[in-house]
Design an enzyme around this catalytic site. Structure first.
Site, mmCIF file in Angstrom:
data_model
loop_
_atom_site.group_PDB
_atom_site.id
_atom_site.type_symbol
_atom_site.label_atom_id
_atom_site.label_comp_id
_atom_site.label_asym_id
_atom_site.label_seq_id
_atom_site.Cartn_x
_atom_site.Cartn_y
_atom_site.Cartn_z
ATOM 1 C CB ALA A 1 -1.362 -9.286 19.865
ATOM 2 C CB ILE B 1 -0.953 -0.010 1.213
ATOM 3 C CG1 ILE B 1 -1.912 -1.212 1.096
ATOM 4 C CG2 ILE B 1 -1.754 1.288 1.300
ATOM 5 C CD1 ILE B 1 -2.788 -1.452 2.317
ATOM 6 C CG ASN C 1 -8.459 -9.063 4.262
ATOM 7 O OD1 ASN C 1 -9.019 -8.897 5.338
ATOM 8 N ND2 ASN C 1 -7.640 -10.076 4.050
ATOM 9 C CE1 TYR D 1 -0.308 -6.957 10.904
ATOM 10 C CE2 TYR D 1 -2.509 -7.929 10.852
ATOM 11 C CZ TYR D 1 -1.634 -6.913 10.511
ATOM 12 O OH TYR D 1 -2.094 -5.831 9.793
ATOM 13 N N GLY E 1 -5.587 -20.718 15.284
ATOM 14 C CA GLY E 1 -6.319 -19.539 15.781
ATOM 15 C C GLY E 1 -6.923 -18.716 14.657
ATOM 16 C CE LYS F 1 -0.960 -2.353 12.012
ATOM 17 N NZ LYS F 1 -0.105 -1.316 11.368
ATOM 18 C CB SER G 1 1.340 -6.728 6.848
ATOM 19 O OG SER G 1 1.806 -7.293 5.644
ATOM 20 C CB THR H 1 -5.207 -4.179 10.684
ATOM 21 O OG1 THR H 1 -5.977 -5.289 10.252
ATOM 22 C CG2 THR H 1 -4.586 -4.533 12.027
ATOM 23 C CG ASP H 2 -10.270 -5.716 9.394
ATOM 24 O OD1 ASP H 2 -9.131 -6.221 9.464
ATOM 25 O OD2 ASP H 2 -11.105 -6.067 8.523
ATOM 26 C CD GLU H 3 -5.903 -9.623 10.430
ATOM 27 O OE1 GLU H 3 -5.232 -10.259 11.251
ATOM 28 O OE2 GLU H 3 -5.810 -9.790 9.206
ATOM 29 N NE ARG I 1 -3.347 -17.014 8.564
ATOM 30 C CZ ARG I 1 -3.588 -15.978 7.757
ATOM 31 N NH1 ARG I 1 -4.643 -15.213 7.962
ATOM 32 N NH2 ARG I 1 -2.777 -15.707 6.760
ATOM 33 C CG ASP J 1 14.760 -0.367 12.379
ATOM 34 O OD1 ASP J 1 13.524 -0.254 12.525
ATOM 35 O OD2 ASP J 1 15.413 -1.348 12.788
ATOM 36 C CB ALA K 1 2.919 -2.935 9.764
HETATM 37 O O1 DAU Z 1 -7.963 -7.507 7.591
HETATM 38 C C1 DAU Z 1 -6.857 -6.728 7.235
HETATM 39 C C2 DAU Z 1 -5.657 -7.609 7.128
HETATM 40 O O2 DAU Z 1 -5.763 -8.357 5.931
HETATM 41 C C3 DAU Z 1 -4.341 -6.861 7.161
HETATM 42 O O3 DAU Z 1 -4.227 -6.170 8.379
HETATM 43 C C4 DAU Z 1 -3.200 -7.874 7.030
HETATM 44 O O4 DAU Z 1 -1.964 -7.215 7.024
HETATM 45 C C5 DAU Z 1 -3.370 -8.642 5.741
HETATM 46 O O5 DAU Z 1 -2.361 -9.613 5.636
HETATM 47 C C6 DAU Z 1 -4.746 -9.292 5.689
HETATM 48 O O6 DAU Z 1 -4.810 -10.376 6.629
HETATM 49 P P1 DAU Z 1 -5.386 -11.814 6.279
HETATM 50 O O7 DAU Z 1 -4.764 -12.779 7.197
HETATM 51 O O8 DAU Z 1 -6.868 -11.790 6.214
HETATM 52 O O9 DAU Z 1 -4.821 -11.994 4.745
HETATM 53 P P2 DAU Z 1 -4.244 -13.270 3.963
HETATM 54 O O10 DAU Z 1 -4.184 -12.881 2.526
HETATM 55 O O11 DAU Z 1 -3.008 -13.794 4.587
HETATM 56 O O12 DAU Z 1 -5.384 -14.356 4.150
HETATM 57 C C7 DAU Z 1 -6.706 -14.117 3.744
HETATM 58 C C8 DAU Z 1 -7.521 -15.334 4.109
HETATM 59 O O13 DAU Z 1 -7.130 -16.413 3.237
HETATM 60 C C9 DAU Z 1 -7.299 -15.848 5.516
HETATM 61 O O14 DAU Z 1 -8.536 -16.362 6.025
HETATM 62 C C10 DAU Z 1 -6.303 -17.004 5.357
HETATM 63 C C11 DAU Z 1 -6.640 -17.539 3.988
HETATM 64 N N1 DAU Z 1 -5.524 -18.096 3.169
HETATM 65 C C12 DAU Z 1 -4.356 -17.372 3.102
HETATM 66 C C13 DAU Z 1 -3.310 -17.824 2.337
HETATM 67 C C14 DAU Z 1 -2.009 -17.048 2.253
HETATM 68 C C15 DAU Z 1 -5.686 -19.254 2.457
HETATM 69 O O15 DAU Z 1 -6.766 -19.890 2.500
HETATM 70 N N2 DAU Z 1 -4.655 -19.693 1.682
HETATM 71 C C16 DAU Z 1 -3.464 -19.025 1.586
HETATM 72 O O16 DAU Z 1 -2.531 -19.491 0.855
#
Ligand code: DAU
Length: 367
Positions: free
Chosen positions: A165, A16, A192, A163, A304, A167, A89, A137-139, A302, A63, A87
């Protein structure tokens, strides 16, 4: 040139960050933009090649945990405002290396807050008139079940992963700096993001890459988790709105209302990638089926794993006049197009080539 704002932005070589730096530099010639980035694995210096010669742009390799380095940047550029986007992320990385997240996200934010406070208090004419924008983040609000009410700005901070925690801890420090010192901080919490320049460790680019490489498409658990997706152009407009119009001391949610289950998103990506790969319908149908057959469900990838995020963005719409414009299908389509047409960028990331280019930027200019 006499700049009306001299902005320190952190993480400007990230996903971003680079797109926001470009927008700031191009749209505000009377603002000086100082991009501070440590060029970790998530920073790609070449992302900003097109603007690096612009008069109102500077890059500083360093840094955010380094107080001395920051004090030099603040003093050298007489920084008026901070936009803190840097961050760690990726949630999966936070599970394998939580301390990195504590140091970079929490300690980094507090170091930056304190550096800004010290500089503005002692050399910047006081805290008033400055702004510190913390991009969160919304997380931090934890997870919802299928029918849970969307997070508002007043929702409880209840993070679940290292992550979120890290943020959330930085969020709490921002609140403490607002209350204790009257720091002019605005915070945003965003869902996201989807769009160009995202590293292929994240779901969307990873899925595009796996389809194009004919590899297994990894879906965690059963793919029932729900995320809310916002296109990068909307992210940039929202961030600009929060930075320019956000009231110090306030937080704003940035969302799109576009919620979907991971598996539905993956299916849409498969369809859109296959449409670009095959012009003939029969071949498209076969390609689509082959890719679907390559979906591999992975249990407990993943620990949790948060079930659902959903964000209510009424406040930013009502109070600051921003609303999202791009729907999810258009967002996926534009994103797939970018990756399809910029495959050399993905290759440079995957091969590590970009790290060699990063090294050219790793000289401490300020210090
Ligand atoms: O909600 C905002 C957040 O969105 C940001 O603060 C984070 O920095 C950003 O990484 C993102 O977090 P997520 O954990 O939601 O994004 P990610 O793309 O890693 O995963 C999206 C969803 O997809 C999550 O439920 C895990 C799942 N996933 C992820 C990967 C990498 C899969 O099913 N397969 C995968 O290979």
């Amino acid at each position: 040139m006499e700049y009306i704002k001299r902005i320190l932005i952190t993480g400007g070589c990230g996903f971003i960050g680079n797109q926001f730096v470009r927008k700031l530099v191009n749209e505000h010639k009377d603002w000086l933009i100082v991009n501070v980035d440590i060029l970790s694995y998530a920073g790609v210096a070449d992302n900003l090649k097109d603007i690096e010669e612009e008069e109102n742009y500077r890059f500083e390799y360093g840094d955010v945990k380094d107080e001395f380095f920051l004090s030099m940047v603040f003093a050298n550029y007489a920084i008026t405002d901070v936009i803190h986007m840097a961050a760690e992320s990726h949630v999966d990385n936070s599970i394998s290396a939580p301390m990195e997240f504590l140091f970079n996200n929490t300690v980094g934010t507090v170091t930056l807050l304190e550096s800004a406070r010290q500089y503005w208090t002692h050399a910047g004419g006081g805290l008033e008139g400055h702004k510190f924008y913390y991009f969160s983040t919304d997380e931090v609000f934890g997870a919802l079940d299928a029918d849970g009410e969307s997070f508002t700005e007043d929702s409880k901070i209840k993070p679940n992963s290292p992550y979120s925690a890290s943020k959330a801890s930085a969020d709490l420090f921002c609140n403490a700096y607002i209350k204790t010192y009257g720091m002019p901080i605005v915070i945003s919490h965003m869902c996201n993001a989807i769009g160009p320049y995202q590293l292929p460790e994240k779901l969307v680019p990873a899925t595009i890459e796996r389809i194009l490489n004919d590899e297994p498409i990894i879906v965690y658990d059963k793919g029932e988790q729900v995320r809310e997706w916002i296109y990068i152009d909307d992210v940039l407009d929202a961030a600009m709105t929060v930075f320019e119009k956000g009231v110090p001391g306030e937080a704003y949610n940035i969302g799109s209302g576009e919620e979907t289950q991971n598996i539905m998103l993956v299916m849409k990506i498969i369809a859109m990638v296959c449409m670009r790969m095959y012009s003939d319908y029969k071949r498209y149908e076969q390609g689509y089926q082959d890719a679907k057959d390559k979906i591999k469900y992975v249990e407990n990838a993943r620990p949790g794993h948060d079930f659902r995020y959903s964000i209510n963005h009424d406040k930013i719409t009502k109070e600051l006049g921003w609303k999202p414009k791009v729907g999810l299908d258009e967002a996926i389509s534009k994103t797939v197009d970018w990756y399809y047409n910029n495959w050399d960028w993905v290759e440079s990331i995957k091969s590590g080539e970009y790290k060699k280019n990063n090294e050219k930027y790793m000289d401490g200019l300020v210090c």
